[in-house]
Design an enzyme around this catalytic site. Structure first.
Site, PDB file in Angstrom:
ATOM      1  N   ARG A  55      88.688  30.918  10.330  1.00 30.83           N
ATOM      2  CA  ARG A  55      89.081  29.586  10.790  1.00 30.83           C
ATOM      3  C   ARG A  55      88.965  29.445  12.307  1.00 30.83           C
ATOM      4  O   ARG A  55      88.791  28.349  12.841  1.00 30.83           O
ATOM      5  CB  ARG A  55      90.521  29.293  10.345  1.00 30.83           C
ATOM      6  CG  ARG A  55      90.885  27.818  10.444  1.00 30.83           C
ATOM      7  CD  ARG A  55      92.302  27.554   9.959  1.00 30.83           C
ATOM      8  NE  ARG A  55      93.277  28.218  10.776  1.00 30.83           N
ATOM      9  CZ  ARG A  55      94.339  28.892  10.305  1.00 30.83           C
ATOM     10  NH1 ARG A  55      94.539  28.993   9.016  1.00 30.83           N
ATOM     11  NH2 ARG A  55      95.169  29.476  11.135  1.00 30.83           N
ATOM     12  N   TYR A 108      83.757   2.106  18.826  1.00 29.60           N
ATOM     13  CA  TYR A 108      83.370   2.412  17.437  1.00 29.60           C
ATOM     14  C   TYR A 108      84.512   2.005  16.506  1.00 29.60           C
ATOM     15  O   TYR A 108      85.660   2.407  16.722  1.00 29.60           O
ATOM     16  CB  TYR A 108      83.103   3.915  17.375  1.00 29.60           C
ATOM     17  CG  TYR A 108      82.683   4.488  16.044  1.00 29.60           C
ATOM     18  CD1 TYR A 108      81.509   4.067  15.410  1.00 29.60           C
ATOM     19  CD2 TYR A 108      83.432   5.488  15.443  1.00 29.60           C
ATOM     20  CE1 TYR A 108      81.121   4.634  14.208  1.00 29.60           C
ATOM     21  CE2 TYR A 108      83.040   6.068  14.251  1.00 29.60           C
ATOM     22  CZ  TYR A 108      81.886   5.627  13.632  1.00 29.60           C
ATOM     23  OH  TYR A 108      81.502   6.207  12.448  1.00 29.60           O
ATOM     24  N   ASP A 180      83.609   8.946  24.255  1.00 26.91           N
ATOM     25  CA  ASP A 180      82.690   9.124  23.128  1.00 26.91           C
ATOM     26  C   ASP A 180      81.278   8.930  23.706  1.00 26.91           C
ATOM     27  O   ASP A 180      80.871   7.820  24.026  1.00 26.91           O
ATOM     28  CB  ASP A 180      83.004   8.084  22.049  1.00 26.91           C
ATOM     29  CG  ASP A 180      82.108   8.219  20.821  1.00 26.91           C
ATOM     30  OD1 ASP A 180      81.010   8.800  20.936  1.00 26.91           O
ATOM     31  OD2 ASP A 180      82.501   7.724  19.748  1.00 26.91           O
ATOM     32  N   LYS A 205      74.855  12.911  14.828  1.00 26.45           N
ATOM     33  CA  LYS A 205      73.758  12.047  15.231  1.00 26.45           C
ATOM     34  C   LYS A 205      72.628  12.887  15.835  1.00 26.45           C
ATOM     35  O   LYS A 205      71.841  13.453  15.127  1.00 26.45           O
ATOM     36  CB  LYS A 205      74.269  10.965  16.185  1.00 26.45           C
ATOM     37  CG  LYS A 205      75.522  10.224  15.648  1.00 26.45           C
ATOM     38  CD  LYS A 205      75.235   9.361  14.433  1.00 26.45           C
ATOM     39  CE  LYS A 205      76.458   8.894  13.650  1.00 26.45           C
ATOM     40  NZ  LYS A 205      77.489   8.199  14.400  1.00 26.45           N
TER      41      LYS A 205
HETATM   42  C1  LIG Z   1      78.879   8.029  14.042  1.00 17.77           C
HETATM   43  C2  LIG Z   1      79.755   7.885  15.204  1.00 17.77           C
HETATM   44  C3  LIG Z   1      80.986   8.534  15.243  1.00 17.77           C
HETATM   45  C4  LIG Z   1      81.547   9.312  14.072  1.00 17.77           C
HETATM   46  O1  LIG Z   1      80.780  10.391  13.677  1.00 17.77           O
HETATM   47  P1  LIG Z   1      80.912  10.954  12.180  1.00 17.77           P
HETATM   48  O2  LIG Z   1      80.326  12.300  12.253  1.00 17.77           O
HETATM   49  O3  LIG Z   1      80.169   9.993  11.311  1.00 17.77           O
HETATM   50  O4  LIG Z   1      82.383  10.978  11.835  1.00 17.77           O
HETATM   51  C5  LIG Z   1      81.739   8.402  16.384  1.00 17.77           C
HETATM   52  N1  LIG Z   1      81.321   7.677  17.431  1.00 17.77           N
HETATM   53  C6  LIG Z   1      80.154   7.035  17.417  1.00 17.77           C
HETATM   54  C7  LIG Z   1      79.742   6.250  18.613  1.00 17.77           C
HETATM   55  C8  LIG Z   1      79.333   7.107  16.308  1.00 17.77           C
HETATM   56  O5  LIG Z   1      78.180   6.447  16.294  1.00 17.77           O
END
Ligand SMILES: *Cc1c(COP(=O)(O)O)cnc(C)c1O
Length: 398
Positions: A55, A108, A180, A205
């Site tokens: 973990r 988001y 973010d 992404k």
């Molecule tokens: C997709 C996304 C997230 C979340 O990512 P996940 O892996 O789908 O939980 C957070 N912030 C932004 C800007 C995103 O495009």
């Protein structure tokens, strides 16, 4: 310090003596065995970097987090099973009951929901600031503001925030700034070098880059690390070795993918801007974009994600444009090697200037296909907007 393109290829590959494979092995482990009591006790000490229990991270996961920490110019990085888990855990690490959180209005949407549901239940209040706020953020801060959250450019609407000004205002009031940075990735923007304390990636992404793994990564300064690390441990956050392996493999091509996808996105955005059916294109890399000047000042590149709106006369026929496209997949998420298209509705209130209520945005992710093929696909989609047919309509019907 080596350049980013080189870090992306070499960072986090110090996993063992030669001869060895290029990539780290996939270590599947919950239990780790020790051959002496001393080595067992050392590995379980508070500051140990040694493998102690699955973990707490396997060598496969450590290769990935070390590589991302180097690219982010951070102290350390922690891995989470999704981007959203990374965001909510990071928020929880720096907020306590009674605290106040500032979020950009263009945040988001799942981040907004987490603030309004779970954080609210924990006694944390959240208010929104206009993404263009800059240093006047100060007037929105209260004595209880503990975290200022940045997402730049904004989700769906792509407003570029003045991160150094916002982070500076937060710092003067003793608040933590977290960002973010999924759109730009640490290849195109380094939050920690612009005054941010905590940098968050939905690695799902561009770092993974192949639309097949969910993951989040949080990187902090040395000062901000202990609070995050505690929450990671208490919430038992970890990722599977297979996912860590795929993410570190995806990372190795991040620079070339991003450069190519940004080039294609700019090409598509410029083409869309000339279309009579298109009202507005939102992409900071476009010289006409309101956020272009700050984007050029702070970012070293763009990614392949942007949006546009159709003129009201066509908005109702939007399905004709999307259905029948052969190269753009209709689906959520982005950052993979393939092109995507998706409708988006704005949850932000008040709406940004120039956007009418309930407007339908079309979000495009430019993949690695040849741009001329993508444009031909879109061109056929726009032609369908003008056909006097009733929905549902599919190109294959004639
Ligand atoms: C997709 C996304 C997230 C979340 O990512 P996940 O892996 O789908 O939980 C957070 N912030 C932004 C800007 C995103 O495009």
């Amino acid at each position: 310090m080596r350049r980013d393109e080189t870090s992306i290829v070499h960072a986090g590959r110090e996993f063992g003596p030669h001869p060895r494979p290029v990539n780290p092995p996939v270590y599947r482990a919950s239990t780790i065995l020790f051959d002496s009591l001393d080595s067992f006790l050392d590995a379980h000490g508070p500051d140990s970097k040694t493998l102690a229990y699955g973990r707490h991270g396997t060598p496969t996961a450590r290769c990935l987090s070390d590589a991302v920490a180097e690219l982010e110019r951070g102290y350390r990085s922690a891995l989470f099973p999704s981007g959203l888990a990374a965001i909510t855990c990071a928020l929880t690490a720096y907020l306590k009951p009674g605290d106040h959180l500032l979020l950009p209005n263009s945040v988001y949407d799942p981040t907004r929901q987490a603030a309004e549901r779970t954080l609210a239940r924990l006694g944390i209040s959240a208010t929104y600031y206009p993404p263009e706020v800059g240093a006047s953020l100060d007037s929105l801060m209260t004595d209880r503001t503990a975290v200022v959250f940045i997402e730049s450019p904004g989700s769906l609407t792509f407003e570029v925030q003045d991160t150094p000004a916002i982070a500076g205002a937060a710092k003067r009031r003793g608040a933590i700034t977290m960002m973010d940075n999924t759109w730009a990735t640490p290849f195109c923007f380094k939050p920690l070098l612009h005054g941010v304390d905590v940098s968050i990636q939905a690695a799902t992404k561009y770092i993974v880059g192949h639309a097949d793994v969910l993951m989040g990564i949080v990187t902090t300064t040395e000062a901000a690390w202990p609070a995050l690390h505690t929450v990671v441990q208490d919430f038992g956050q970890c990722v599977s070795p297979d996912d860590a392996y795929l993410a570190q493999r995806g990372l190795r091509t991040l620079a070339v993918r991003l450069k190519q996808q940004a080039k294609t996105a700019l090409h598509l955005a410029e083409w869309l801007r000339q279309r009579p059916e298109v009202e507005r294109v939102m992409y900071p890399a476009l010289p006409s974009d309101p956020g272009h000047a700050i984007w050029r000042r702070d970012f070293s590149g763009a990614s392949g994600l942007f949006a546009f709106t159709l003129h009201a006369a066509y908005a109702g026929r939007f399905a004709r444009l999307i259905e029948g496209l052969s190269l753009f997949g209709l689906g959520a998420s982005w950052g993979g090697f393939e092109s995507l298209i998706m409708p988006g509705r704005l949850h932000m209130r008040p709406l940004p200037t120039g956007i009418p209520p309930d407007v339908l945005l079309v979000r495009i992710h430019a993949g690695l296909e040849e741009p001329r093929d993508l444009i031909a696909d879109l061109e056929a989609g726009f032609a369908r907007l003008h056909e006097p047919r009733r929905y549902p309509y599919r190109a294959s019907q004639g």
